[in-house]
Design a protein around this motif. Structure first.
Motif, PDB file in Angstrom:
ATOM      1  N   ALA A   1       0.830  -1.212   0.000  1.00  0.00           N
ATOM      2  CA  ALA A   1       0.000   0.000   0.000  1.00  0.00           C
ATOM      3  C   ALA A   1       0.857   1.251   0.000  1.00  0.00           C
ATOM      4  O   ALA A   1       0.466   2.271  -0.516  1.00  0.00           O
ATOM      5  N   GLY A   2       2.037   1.194   0.596  1.00  0.00           N
ATOM      6  CA  GLY A   2       2.913   2.357   0.645  1.00  0.00           C
ATOM      7  C   GLY A   2       3.611   2.637  -0.668  1.00  0.00           C
ATOM      8  O   GLY A   2       4.235   3.649  -0.832  1.00  0.00           O
ATOM      9  N   ARG A   3       3.497   1.731  -1.669  1.00  0.00           N
ATOM     10  CA  ARG A   3       4.242   1.908  -2.914  1.00  0.00           C
ATOM     11  C   ARG A   3       3.379   2.252  -4.113  1.00  0.00           C
ATOM     12  O   ARG A   3       3.889   2.514  -5.178  1.00  0.00           O
ATOM     13  N   GLY A   4       2.101   2.252  -3.975  1.00  0.00           N
ATOM     14  CA  GLY A   4       1.277   2.546  -5.143  1.00  0.00           C
ATOM     15  C   GLY A   4      -0.145   2.859  -4.749  1.00  0.00           C
ATOM     16  O   GLY A   4      -0.536   2.750  -3.592  1.00  0.00           O
ATOM     17  N   GLY A   5      -0.923   3.285  -5.719  1.00  0.00           N
ATOM     18  CA  GLY A   5      -2.335   3.554  -5.476  1.00  0.00           C
ATOM     19  C   GLY A   5      -2.540   4.696  -4.508  1.00  0.00           C
ATOM     20  O   GLY A   5      -1.777   5.650  -4.449  1.00  0.00           O
ATOM     21  N   ALA A   6      -3.613   4.626  -3.709  1.00  0.00           N
ATOM     22  CA  ALA A   6      -3.958   5.700  -2.779  1.00  0.00           C
ATOM     23  C   ALA A   6      -2.902   5.863  -1.700  1.00  0.00           C
ATOM     24  O   ALA A   6      -2.671   6.957  -1.213  1.00  0.00           O
ATOM     25  N   GLY A   7      -2.266   4.779  -1.305  1.00  0.00           N
ATOM     26  CA  GLY A   7      -1.229   4.870  -0.274  1.00  0.00           C
ATOM     27  C   GLY A   7      -0.074   5.746  -0.702  1.00  0.00           C
ATOM     28  O   GLY A   7       0.523   6.438   0.093  1.00  0.00           O
ATOM     29  N   ARG A   8       0.222   5.748  -1.977  1.00  0.00           N
ATOM     30  CA  ARG A   8       1.331   6.559  -2.475  1.00  0.00           C
ATOM     31  C   ARG A   8       1.035   8.047  -2.352  1.00  0.00           C
ATOM     32  O   ARG A   8       1.879   8.834  -1.968  1.00  0.00           O
ATOM     33  N   ALA A   9      -0.182   8.466  -2.684  1.00  0.00           N
ATOM     34  CA  ALA A   9      -0.539   9.883  -2.601  1.00  0.00           C
ATOM     35  C   ALA A   9      -0.462  10.369  -1.160  1.00  0.00           C
ATOM     36  O   ALA A   9       0.005  11.461  -0.893  1.00  0.00           O
ATOM     37  N   ALA A  10      -0.921   9.565  -0.221  1.00  0.00           N
ATOM     38  CA  ALA A  10      -0.909   9.982   1.180  1.00  0.00           C
ATOM     39  C   ALA A  10       0.501  10.088   1.714  1.00  0.00           C
ATOM     40  O   ALA A  10       0.779  10.892   2.589  1.00  0.00           O
ATOM     41  N   GLY A  11       1.433   9.284   1.205  1.00  0.00           N
ATOM     42  CA  GLY A  11       2.797   9.294   1.716  1.00  0.00           C
ATOM     43  C   GLY A  11       3.753  10.082   0.855  1.00  0.00           C
ATOM     44  O   GLY A  11       4.958   9.935   0.968  1.00  0.00           O
ATOM     45  N   HIS A  12       3.250  10.903  -0.042  1.00  0.00           N
ATOM     46  CA  HIS A  12       4.107  11.688  -0.925  1.00  0.00           C
ATOM     47  C   HIS A  12       4.977  12.633  -0.090  1.00  0.00           C
ATOM     48  O   HIS A  12       4.479  13.289   0.828  1.00  0.00           O
ATOM     49  N   PRO A  13       6.282  12.696  -0.369  1.00  0.00           N
ATOM     50  CA  PRO A  13       7.184  13.512   0.455  1.00  0.00           C
ATOM     51  C   PRO A  13       6.747  14.965   0.598  1.00  0.00           C
ATOM     52  O   PRO A  13       6.869  15.550   1.662  1.00  0.00           O
ATOM     53  N   ARG A  14       6.196  15.575  -0.454  1.00  0.00           N
ATOM     54  CA  ARG A  14       5.782  16.977  -0.362  1.00  0.00           C
ATOM     55  C   ARG A  14       4.634  17.140   0.631  1.00  0.00           C
ATOM     56  O   ARG A  14       4.614  18.055   1.432  1.00  0.00           O
ATOM     57  N   ARG A  15       3.682  16.190   0.613  1.00  0.00           N
ATOM     58  CA  ARG A  15       2.568  16.265   1.560  1.00  0.00           C
ATOM     59  C   ARG A  15       3.041  16.018   2.986  1.00  0.00           C
ATOM     60  O   ARG A  15       2.551  16.628   3.924  1.00  0.00           O
ATOM     61  N   LEU A  16       4.004  15.131   3.136  1.00  0.00           N
ATOM     62  CA  LEU A  16       4.553  14.877   4.465  1.00  0.00           C
ATOM     63  C   LEU A  16       5.257  16.118   5.001  1.00  0.00           C
ATOM     64  O   LEU A  16       5.112  16.462   6.166  1.00  0.00           O
ATOM     65  N   ARG A  17       6.022  16.799   4.139  1.00  0.00           N
ATOM     66  CA  ARG A  17       6.713  18.025   4.589  1.00  0.00           C
ATOM     67  C   ARG A  17       5.706  19.092   4.995  1.00  0.00           C
ATOM     68  O   ARG A  17       5.892  19.780   5.984  1.00  0.00           O
ATOM     69  N   ARG A  18       4.615  19.243   4.225  1.00  0.00           N
ATOM     70  CA  ARG A  18       3.578  20.215   4.588  1.00  0.00           C
ATOM     71  C   ARG A  18       2.995  19.884   5.950  1.00  0.00           C
ATOM     72  O   ARG A  18       2.795  20.765   6.782  1.00  0.00           O
ATOM     73  N   ALA A  19       2.696  18.616   6.178  1.00  0.00           N
ATOM     74  CA  ALA A  19       2.133  18.197   7.467  1.00  0.00           C
ATOM     75  C   ALA A  19       3.121  18.462   8.592  1.00  0.00           C
ATOM     76  O   ALA A  19       2.738  18.914   9.668  1.00  0.00           O
ATOM     77  N   GLN A  20       4.408  18.209   8.352  1.00  0.00           N
ATOM     78  CA  GLN A  20       5.422  18.465   9.375  1.00  0.00           C
ATOM     79  C   GLN A  20       5.508  19.957   9.684  1.00  0.00           C
ATOM     80  O   GLN A  20       5.628  20.352  10.839  1.00  0.00           O
ATOM     81  N   ARG A  21       5.437  20.804   8.641  1.00  0.00           N
ATOM     82  CA  ARG A  21       5.485  22.257   8.868  1.00  0.00           C
ATOM     83  C   ARG A  21       4.275  22.720   9.660  1.00  0.00           C
ATOM     84  O   ARG A  21       4.391  23.535  10.562  1.00  0.00           O
ATOM     85  N   ARG A  22       3.093  22.191   9.333  1.00  0.00           N
ATOM     86  CA  ARG A  22       1.890  22.577  10.071  1.00  0.00           C
ATOM     87  C   ARG A  22       2.019  22.193  11.545  1.00  0.00           C
ATOM     88  O   ARG A  22       1.668  22.977  12.436  1.00  0.00           O
ATOM     89  N   ARG A  23       2.522  20.979  11.813  1.00  0.00           N
ATOM     90  CA  ARG A  23       2.692  20.563  13.202  1.00  0.00           C
ATOM     91  C   ARG A  23       3.713  21.452  13.916  1.00  0.00           C
ATOM     92  O   ARG A  23       3.501  21.847  15.052  1.00  0.00           O
ATOM     93  N   ALA A  24       4.804  21.792  13.245  1.00  0.00           N
ATOM     94  CA  ALA A  24       5.828  22.648  13.858  1.00  0.00           C
ATOM     95  C   ALA A  24       5.271  24.027  14.135  1.00  0.00           C
ATOM     96  O   ALA A  24       5.536  24.614  15.194  1.00  0.00           O
ATOM     97  N   LEU A  25       4.475  24.577  13.224  1.00  0.00           N
ATOM     98  CA  LEU A  25       3.884  25.897  13.439  1.00  0.00           C
ATOM     99  C   LEU A  25       2.913  25.867  14.619  1.00  0.00           C
ATOM    100  O   LEU A  25       2.914  26.780  15.442  1.00  0.00           O
TER     101      LEU A  25
END
Length: 152
Positions: free
Chosen positions: A123-147
């Motif tokens: 699931a982490g390598r393709g399909g819907a799992g890939r979109a959720a784990g995309h590095p850009r989305r992860l960085r955005r989530a990390q920035r939101r948590r840090a803010l």
């Protein structure tokens, strides 16, 4: 705020300056957005820098000190996407020159990037799992948590 439009940057600068100017201890507020791109001092348009000139301490409210003033400024100046760093201008400049970081505290992460959770299988390598784990989305989530942590 990557890709911040110049008009929006100017609006944020005006809003923050107006909020700072409301304090009775403040004599003058002036700010700038970014700097000339040079090898010695690069700053993007998203870097908003405000200099606050205070009145003499004799003109401050009773019981007001530097820490109380910073705490009040922090409560007042809460704009989406901005993180406050209340430091002396020369100190901020030296820290930026030495580290390239615009605040007194920074965390730099290095490595290959996020790994899929254990048991995620394919699931982490393709399909819907890939979109959720995309590095850009992860960085955005990390920035939101840090803010949100920085504001609390």
């Amino acid at each position: 705020m990557a890709g911040l439009a110049p008009g929006k940057a100017a609006e944020l600068l005006q809003q923050s300056s107006r909020l700072i100017r409301e304090l009775p201890e403040v004599e003058r507020v002036f700010g700038k957005i970014g700097r000339a791109e040079s090898a010695t001092d690069p700053a993007p348009l998203t870097m908003i820098e405000t200099v606050v000139r205070l009145k003499p301490r004799s003109a401050w409210r009773p019981g007001m000190d530097r820490e109380a003033l910073i705490a009040e400024l922090d409560r007042r100046v809460r704009l989406p996407g901005l993180v406050n760093a209340w430091v002396q201008p020369i100190r901020a400049r030296i820290e930026m020159q030495a580290t390239g970081v615009r605040t007194a505290l920074a965390v730099r992460l290095s490595g290959r990037g996020p790994r899929p959770a254990r048991g995620a299988g394919r699931a982490g390598r393709g399909g819907a799992g890939r979109a959720a784990g995309h590095p850009r989305r992860l960085r955005r989530a990390q920035r939101r948590r840090a803010l949100s942590r920085a504001r609390s």
